[in-house]
Design a protein around this motif. Structure first.
Motif, PDB file in Angstrom:
ATOM      1  N   PHE A  10      18.930  -5.161   8.984  1.00  0.00           N
ATOM      2  CA  PHE A  10      18.789  -3.565   9.650  1.00  0.00           C
ATOM      3  C   PHE A  10      18.114  -3.779  11.306  1.00  0.00           C
ATOM      4  O   PHE A  10      17.225  -4.529  11.267  1.00  0.00           O
ATOM      5  CB  PHE A  10      17.899  -2.971   8.929  1.00  0.00           C
ATOM      6  CG  PHE A  10      18.349  -2.398   7.568  1.00  0.00           C
ATOM      7  CD1 PHE A  10      19.145  -1.270   7.540  1.00  0.00           C
ATOM      8  CD2 PHE A  10      18.358  -3.364   6.294  1.00  0.00           C
ATOM      9  CE1 PHE A  10      19.579  -0.970   6.280  1.00  0.00           C
ATOM     10  CE2 PHE A  10      18.810  -2.962   5.238  1.00  0.00           C
ATOM     11  CZ  PHE A  10      19.655  -1.732   5.074  1.00  0.00           C
ATOM     12  N   GLY A  31      10.007   4.511   7.763  1.00  0.00           N
ATOM     13  CA  GLY A  31      10.074   3.218   6.688  1.00  0.00           C
ATOM     14  C   GLY A  31      10.072   3.709   5.373  1.00  0.00           C
ATOM     15  O   GLY A  31      10.717   2.980   4.522  1.00  0.00           O
ATOM     16  N   LEU A  34      13.592   4.776   4.622  1.00  0.00           N
ATOM     17  CA  LEU A  34      14.363   3.728   4.419  1.00  0.00           C
ATOM     18  C   LEU A  34      14.167   2.821   3.023  1.00  0.00           C
ATOM     19  O   LEU A  34      15.225   2.290   2.592  1.00  0.00           O
ATOM     20  CB  LEU A  34      13.904   2.736   5.707  1.00  0.00           C
ATOM     21  CG  LEU A  34      14.800   1.246   5.633  1.00  0.00           C
ATOM     22  CD1 LEU A  34      16.306   1.555   5.902  1.00  0.00           C
ATOM     23  CD2 LEU A  34      14.710   0.510   6.869  1.00  0.00           C
ATOM     24  N   ARG A  46      12.576  -4.027  -0.026  1.00  0.00           N
ATOM     25  CA  ARG A  46      12.403  -4.435   1.744  1.00  0.00           C
ATOM     26  C   ARG A  46      12.530  -5.938   1.539  1.00  0.00           C
ATOM     27  O   ARG A  46      12.866  -6.645   2.764  1.00  0.00           O
ATOM     28  CB  ARG A  46      11.138  -3.941   2.339  1.00  0.00           C
ATOM     29  CG  ARG A  46      11.285  -2.378   2.345  1.00  0.00           C
ATOM     30  CD  ARG A  46       9.823  -2.039   2.841  1.00  0.00           C
ATOM     31  NE  ARG A  46       9.593  -2.566   4.105  1.00  0.00           N
ATOM     32  CZ  ARG A  46       9.616  -1.917   5.403  1.00  0.00           C
ATOM     33  NH1 ARG A  46      10.079  -0.643   5.390  1.00  0.00           N
ATOM     34  NH2 ARG A  46       9.143  -2.442   6.522  1.00  0.00           N
ATOM     35  N   ILE A  51      14.272  -6.831   8.580  1.00  0.00           N
ATOM     36  CA  ILE A  51      14.438  -5.653   9.397  1.00  0.00           C
ATOM     37  C   ILE A  51      13.701  -6.086  10.738  1.00  0.00           C
ATOM     38  O   ILE A  51      12.834  -6.373  10.708  1.00  0.00           O
ATOM     39  CB  ILE A  51      13.461  -4.247   8.542  1.00  0.00           C
ATOM     40  CG1 ILE A  51      13.873  -4.034   7.152  1.00  0.00           C
ATOM     41  CG2 ILE A  51      13.558  -3.311   9.571  1.00  0.00           C
ATOM     42  CD1 ILE A  51      13.185  -3.143   6.457  1.00  0.00           C
ATOM     43  N   ASN A  53      13.752  -4.718  15.106  1.00  0.00           N
ATOM     44  CA  ASN A  53      14.214  -3.644  16.358  1.00  0.00           C
ATOM     45  C   ASN A  53      14.986  -4.368  17.286  1.00  0.00           C
ATOM     46  O   ASN A  53      14.500  -5.419  17.929  1.00  0.00           O
ATOM     47  CB  ASN A  53      12.878  -2.796  16.491  1.00  0.00           C
ATOM     48  CG  ASN A  53      12.519  -1.884  15.786  1.00  0.00           C
ATOM     49  OD1 ASN A  53      13.215  -0.909  15.243  1.00  0.00           O
ATOM     50  ND2 ASN A  53      11.308  -1.815  15.174  1.00  0.00           N
TER      51      ASN A  53
END
Length: 210
Positions: A10, A31, A34, A46, A51, A53
């Protein structure tokens, strides 16, 4: 953060206040949303996915990322993709989608489809923070977010398993009937511009790692 052997990666925009303080992505309200959809639709935690950015630190005042900031962080994101080797990349929101697919189209138009990209599949969807600001779980965008996660699930289920990769085969949902397969095949985004090897911002050796 997440599994370095994950099949699903992600990509968000930039850390928020809580993310910058803790040094982890998506730890605030966005979060939590998500994580909720990840578990309910994909049956994954998770720890099963990765994950990250585009920007690795929070822009001042939580403003939109600037071009030079994106350029500075690009090698880090390329290296993450190169090392993790995900099979599906889920872009969260406009910035991540436009950056990865090199398109000017907005997320509303790009979502709901799977796009071929460097031998992988990119599936864009809304950023969880945008959903929280636009009505939360009762909004139309939240329903479309779940549809996009179902597309991720169905796309991954149709791929052959890869030994050593996490979440190669998501668990079957609890519903009595199997979900309908995705109606649209993976397709190239329009328009798409992949950085050239001559582009000084992306070293050639990093492009080869895709």
């Amino acid at each position: 953060m997440g599994n370095a052997d994950a099949d699903i990666l992600f990509v968000g925009e930039a850390p928020g206040f809580h993310e910058d303080k803790q040094g982890e992505p998506f730890v605030g309200a966005a979060g939590q949303l998500l994580t909720k959809v990840l578990g309910e639709v994909l049956g994954l935690d998770r720890a099963d996915v990765y994950i990250c950015n585009i920007l690795k630190c929070r822009p001042p005042g939580n403003r939109d990322p600037q071009d030079d900031e994106i350029e500075s962080c690009t090698p880090w994101l390329i290296e993450q993709v190169s090392l993790i080797q995900p099979r599906i990349i889920v872009t969260l929101g406009n910035f991540a989608t436009r950056f990865v697919l090199q398109t000017q189209q907005g997320i509303t138009r790009m979502r709901g489809r799977a796009y071929a990209w460097h031998g992988r599949t990119v599936i864009p969807t809304f950023h969880p923070a945008a959903i929280l600001h636009g009505g939360g779980e009762k909004s139309r965008q939240f329903a479309e977010l779940r549809e996009d996660f179902e597309l991720v699930r169905d796309t991954l289920s149709g791929m052959p398993a890869v030994p050593g990769h996490a979440a190669s085969t998501p668990p079957e949902p609890a519903a009595a009937t199997a979900p309908e397969p995705a109606t649209e095949p993976a397709r190239e985004p329009e328009p798409v511009r992949v950085p050239d090897a001559e582009d000084d911002r992306v070293p050639e050796e990093q492009l080869e790692l895709f």
